[in-house]
Scaffold this motif. Structure first.
Motif, PDB file in Angstrom:
ATOM      1  N   PRO A 122       0.808  -1.232   0.000  1.00 16.47           N
ATOM      2  CA  PRO A 122       0.000   0.000   0.000  1.00 16.47           C
ATOM      3  C   PRO A 122       0.836   1.275   0.000  1.00 16.47           C
ATOM      4  CG  PRO A 122      -0.817  -1.579   1.639  1.00 16.47           C
ATOM      5  CD  PRO A 122       0.489  -2.095   1.141  1.00 16.47           C
ATOM      6  N   VAL A 123       2.040   1.218   0.579  1.00 17.58           N
ATOM      7  CA  VAL A 123       2.897   2.406   0.626  1.00 17.58           C
ATOM      8  C   VAL A 123       3.221   2.888  -0.790  1.00 17.58           C
ATOM      9  CG1 VAL A 123       5.164   3.270   1.322  1.00 17.58           C
ATOM     10  CG2 VAL A 123       3.879   1.775   2.845  1.00 17.58           C
ATOM     11  N   LEU A 124       3.432   1.967  -1.719  1.00 18.81           N
ATOM     12  CA  LEU A 124       3.728   2.350  -3.086  1.00 18.81           C
ATOM     13  C   LEU A 124       2.524   3.010  -3.749  1.00 18.81           C
ATOM     14  CD1 LEU A 124       5.786  -0.740  -4.348  1.00 18.81           C
ATOM     15  CD2 LEU A 124       6.644   1.507  -3.690  1.00 18.81           C
ATOM     16  N   GLN A 125       1.341   2.524  -3.439  1.00 14.63           N
ATOM     17  CA  GLN A 125       0.138   3.136  -3.991  1.00 14.63           C
ATOM     18  C   GLN A 125      -0.014   4.573  -3.495  1.00 14.63           C
ATOM     19  OE1 GLN A 125      -3.156   0.533  -3.022  1.00 14.63           O
ATOM     20  NE2 GLN A 125      -1.993  -1.303  -3.568  1.00 14.63           N
ATOM     21  N   GLU A 126       0.276   4.798  -2.222  1.00  6.95           N
ATOM     22  CA  GLU A 126       0.182   6.148  -1.669  1.00  6.95           C
ATOM     23  C   GLU A 126       1.252   7.047  -2.258  1.00  6.95           C
ATOM     24  OE1 GLU A 126       0.299   8.441   2.664  1.00  6.95           O
ATOM     25  OE2 GLU A 126       0.523   6.259   2.564  1.00  6.95           O
ATOM     26  N   LEU A 127       2.473   6.519  -2.438  1.00  2.14           N
ATOM     27  CA  LEU A 127       3.550   7.307  -3.020  1.00  2.14           C
ATOM     28  C   LEU A 127       3.210   7.708  -4.453  1.00  2.14           C
ATOM     29  CD1 LEU A 127       6.478   8.341  -2.525  1.00  2.14           C
ATOM     30  CD2 LEU A 127       7.274   6.237  -3.600  1.00  2.14           C
ATOM     31  N   LYS A 128       2.623   6.802  -5.198  1.00  2.00           N
ATOM     32  CA  LYS A 128       2.209   7.108  -6.566  1.00  2.00           C
ATOM     33  C   LYS A 128       1.159   8.210  -6.580  1.00  2.00           C
ATOM     34  CE  LYS A 128       2.203   6.054 -11.023  1.00  2.00           C
ATOM     35  NZ  LYS A 128       3.382   6.274 -11.885  1.00  2.00           N
ATOM     36  N   ARG A 129       0.245   8.142  -5.642  1.00  2.00           N
ATOM     37  CA  ARG A 129      -0.801   9.168  -5.560  1.00  2.00           C
ATOM     38  C   ARG A 129      -0.209  10.535  -5.228  1.00  2.00           C
ATOM     39  NH1 ARG A 129      -3.356  11.364  -1.404  1.00  2.00           N
ATOM     40  NH2 ARG A 129      -2.414   9.887   0.061  1.00  2.00           N
ATOM     41  N   LEU A 130       0.754  10.564  -4.313  1.00  2.79           N
ATOM     42  CA  LEU A 130       1.392  11.831  -3.949  1.00  2.79           C
ATOM     43  C   LEU A 130       2.166  12.423  -5.123  1.00  2.79           C
ATOM     44  CD1 LEU A 130       2.745  10.951  -0.373  1.00  2.79           C
ATOM     45  CD2 LEU A 130       0.732  12.324  -0.939  1.00  2.79           C
ATOM     46  N   GLU A 131       2.762  11.558  -5.924  1.00  4.66           N
ATOM     47  CA  GLU A 131       3.456  12.035  -7.123  1.00  4.66           C
ATOM     48  C   GLU A 131       2.480  12.643  -8.116  1.00  4.66           C
ATOM     49  OE1 GLU A 131       6.024   9.455  -9.241  1.00  4.66           O
ATOM     50  OE2 GLU A 131       7.331   9.036  -7.543  1.00  4.66           O
ATOM     51  N   GLU A 132       1.377  11.962  -8.339  1.00 12.78           N
ATOM     52  CA  GLU A 132       0.392  12.446  -9.307  1.00 12.78           C
ATOM     53  C   GLU A 132      -0.229  13.766  -8.869  1.00 12.78           C
ATOM     54  OE1 GLU A 132      -2.260   9.169  -9.528  1.00 12.78           O
ATOM     55  OE2 GLU A 132      -0.984   7.999 -10.892  1.00 12.78           O
ATOM     56  N   GLN A 133      -0.322  13.985  -7.548  1.00 18.98           N
ATOM     57  CA  GLN A 133      -0.884  15.229  -7.020  1.00 18.98           C
ATOM     58  C   GLN A 133       0.180  16.314  -6.828  1.00 18.98           C
ATOM     59  OE1 GLN A 133      -2.893  14.118  -3.411  1.00 18.98           O
ATOM     60  NE2 GLN A 133      -4.500  12.950  -4.481  1.00 18.98           N
ATOM     61  N   ASN A 134       1.435  15.995  -7.256  1.00 19.01           N
ATOM     62  CA  ASN A 134       2.558  16.933  -7.139  1.00 19.01           C
ATOM     63  C   ASN A 134       2.840  17.353  -5.701  1.00 19.01           C
ATOM     64  OD1 ASN A 134       3.081  17.010  -9.933  1.00 19.01           O
ATOM     65  ND2 ASN A 134       1.455  18.531 -10.228  1.00 19.01           N
ATOM     66  N   ILE A 135       2.497  16.492  -4.762  1.00 13.40           N
ATOM     67  CA  ILE A 135       2.815  16.779  -3.358  1.00 13.40           C
ATOM     68  C   ILE A 135       4.288  16.521  -3.088  1.00 13.40           C
ATOM     69  CG2 ILE A 135       2.326  16.092  -0.971  1.00 13.40           C
ATOM     70  CD1 ILE A 135      -0.520  15.479  -1.841  1.00 13.40           C
ATOM     71  N   ILE A 136       4.835  15.520  -3.779  1.00 11.24           N
ATOM     72  CA  ILE A 136       6.269  15.268  -3.711  1.00 11.24           C
ATOM     73  C   ILE A 136       6.813  15.241  -5.128  1.00 11.24           C
ATOM     74  CG2 ILE A 136       6.143  13.965  -1.554  1.00 11.24           C
ATOM     75  CD1 ILE A 136       6.393  11.409  -3.224  1.00 11.24           C
ATOM     76  N   LYS A 137       8.112  15.438  -5.248  1.00 15.03           N
ATOM     77  CA  LYS A 137       8.750  15.447  -6.552  1.00 15.03           C
ATOM     78  C   LYS A 137       8.941  14.016  -7.040  1.00 15.03           C
ATOM     79  CE  LYS A 137      11.260  19.757  -5.778  1.00 15.03           C
ATOM     80  NZ  LYS A 137      12.604  20.394  -5.739  1.00 15.03           N
ATOM     81  N   SER A 138       8.750  13.813  -8.334  1.00 14.07           N
ATOM     82  CA  SER A 138       8.923  12.474  -8.909  1.00 14.07           C
ATOM     83  C   SER A 138      10.367  12.183  -9.242  1.00 14.07           C
ATOM     84  CB  SER A 138       8.076  12.325 -10.176  1.00 14.07           C
ATOM     85  OG  SER A 138       8.458  13.292 -11.138  1.00 14.07           O
ATOM     86  N   GLN A 139      11.212  13.199  -9.263  1.00 14.55           N
ATOM     87  CA  GLN A 139      12.628  12.999  -9.557  1.00 14.55           C
ATOM     88  C   GLN A 139      13.484  13.718  -8.542  1.00 14.55           C
ATOM     89  OE1 GLN A 139      13.494  14.119 -13.582  1.00 14.55           O
ATOM     90  NE2 GLN A 139      12.213  12.525 -14.483  1.00 14.55           N
TER      91      GLN A 139
END
Length: 518
Positions: free
Chosen positions: A501-518
């Protein structure tokens, strides 16, 4: 007169020679030994050829497939009606194994002058330019031969004769077993459970060993190599190899045979063979504790308590405030010592299925709870669950990961095959929890050190180590590789995305631009 034979090569900038474990003789099973034989009546050069002739591994160093050539010679001799000359070889006493053992007592009487295998060996050896003979004293009946050979991976050569190391689908296994003799080009594809292997008994295991480590007494070897005369010869040999290879830089690049390996089953098979080699070695040397066998696991190696105490002597440990340590049994003593030294401890949850980390702070623990808190069950009971976004408030000063195979020169590391340690570091890096100042350490046994793990097996998502701590010593690696800075979604297995589930949440945060993807 006896001959001690050393194949030598350069790995990175360090001279190495080849030693082997002999598991036929129980008294020698714990000690690395050199090749030592009586010199035949045909001379010392022919004796060296006979030693190589008797070993699949040594033939593999010269890119000679000895088992195949022996089969071809037997077929040719049968078809022409000629008498086949017997060769003194000792097969492994296991059913279905085509492995042939190296016999230290082999002499030229076991071979014939017109043997195609022996002829090929003689053609590929350059005694004039690549060989050096040393005397061990006027009163000694021993001479030493050093033969400079082109580097070839010990992992690849040790796998000769052990073709079915991985766990394949049943249909693939049946096909490969039935068609092995008729089709040599069959390609078996590893399943997603390639880290699950079975124990393989071996008669011999060969390793490239740094000559300097033997001279300094850092490696457990037989008494012959510890004698004063041999030590003096090794020092001279060390200088000779350096002088021979001084004009050129030797790196761990794939040879022709390794390039074929990487093209067919890629890096996964190479890593699987390296794991299998270390697991087999540690089992046969009885260097692991419960749970056994060690195959498919992080080895719970003997004297892990001493390795943990050695870590506490490091300056980076003394300065660290927050330490992340993996939940393996071999690192349990270190988790206890980290809490005892008032360090904030982060431990990953099992398989990252429920949360990311458990956090333990010694100031909230009673003295009698520290030992219990260091266990897997105890940390789940007493620790605080740390969710993904809470990592933004934490900076980890030191990361301790477990390993199956480690290169003490470059810092290349191979885990048990599931990729959790790499995943955890990538998540922490993406959340800003670690930085370039964070020290990555692994604790392991000496038998887990393989000096010639090639650089190209380290992929973009693999985590290298900065410091290796064993029960005997500290090793500071050259840190040749970049650490993973984020999750690489394109190479992530679909099952991981579903089950973590942690990966699913991390993916969601990336898509919402809450964290940087790179």
């Amino acid at each position: 007169m006896k001959l001690m034979f050393f194949p030598v090569t350069m790995i990175e900038e360090f001279p190495h020679f080849l030693l082997y474990y002999n598991f036929i003789r129980k008294k020698d099973r714990y000690f690395l030994s050199p090749y030592e034989v009586e010199i035949s009546k045909h001379g010392s050069q022919r004796t060296v050829c006979d030693i190589i002739y008797s070993s699949d591994f040594l033939c593999g160093l010269l890119d000679i497939d000895r088992p195949t050539m022996i089969k071809q010679t037997a077929v040719t001799s049968t078809s022409t009606g000629s008498t086949t000359t017997e060769i003194s070889l000792s097969p492994i006493p296991e059913e279905g194994s085509c492995r042939r053992a190296f016999s230290c007592s082999s002499t030229s009487g076991n071979t014939i002058s017109n043997d195609p295998l022996l002829t090929m060996i003689e053609q590929r050896l350059d005694f004039k330019h690549r060989c050096m003979f040393y005397s061990t004293g006027a009163a000694s009946d021993l001479c030493v031969c050093a033969l400079d050979v082109d580097y070839n991976s010990s992992v690849v050569c040790n796998a000769i004769g052990y073709s079915n190391l991985l766990t394949y689908e049943e249909s693939t296994v049946k096909t490969s077993v039935n068609d092995t003799e008729t089709n040599n080009d069959i390609k078996c594809t590893p399943t997603k459970y390639a880290h699950k292997m079975r124990h393989q008994h071996r008669q011999y295991i060969h390793e490239w060993i740094c000559i300097g480590d033997i001279v300094d007494g850092l490696i457990t070897c037989n008494n012959t190599l510890k004698s004063k005369n041999i030590s003096e010869v090794l020092v001279k040999m060390n200088l000779w190899i350096k002088q021979r290879n001084e004009p050129k830089t030797i790196e761990l690049k794939p040879t022709k045979s390794e390039s074929i390996l990487m093209a067919s089953t890629n890096i996964k098979l190479f890593k699987a063979r390296a794991r299998q080699l270390v697991w087999d070695l540690m089992e046969m040397k009885n260097e692991v504790r419960f749970p056994r066998p060690a195959h498919g696991r992080i080895p719970n190696f003997r004297y892990c308590e001493i390795a943990a105490e050695n870590v506490t002597s490091l300056e980076c440990f003394k300065r660290a405030r927050v330490i992340k340590i993996n939940p393996s049994l071999a690192q349990e003593p270190l988790r206890y010592l980290a809490l005892a030294y008032n360090k904030v401890l982060l431990t990953p949850t099992p398989s990252l299925d429920s949360a990311l980390f458990y956090k333990l702070e010694p100031k909230f623990l009673r003295r009698n709870q520290i030992e219990w808190a260091a266990t897997k069950t105890g940390v789940a009971e007493l620790g605080t669950v740390i969710q993904l976004q809470a990592l933004k408030q934490i900076h980890v000063d030191m990361v301790v990961i477990s390993s199956v195979v480690v290169n003490p020169i470059t810092g290349a590391r191979i885990g048990k095959g599931k990729g959790y340690a790499d995943l955890e570091y990538a998540i922490m890096s993406q959340m800003g929890c670690v930085s370039n100042k964070t020290i990555v350490i692994t604790t392991c046994h000496e038998s887990q050190l393989v000096n010639d793990i090639p650089n190209h097996i380290m992929e973009q998502h693999d985590l290298p180590v900065d410091i290796i701590v064993t029960p005997k010593r500290y090793i500071y690696t050259k840190r040749l590789f970049q650490r993973p800075t984020r999750i690489y979604w394109n190479i992530l297995e679909p099952d991981m995305m579903i089950n973590i589930p942690v990966l699913q949440e991390l993916k969601r945060l990336e898509e919402q631009n809450i964290i940087k993807s790179q």
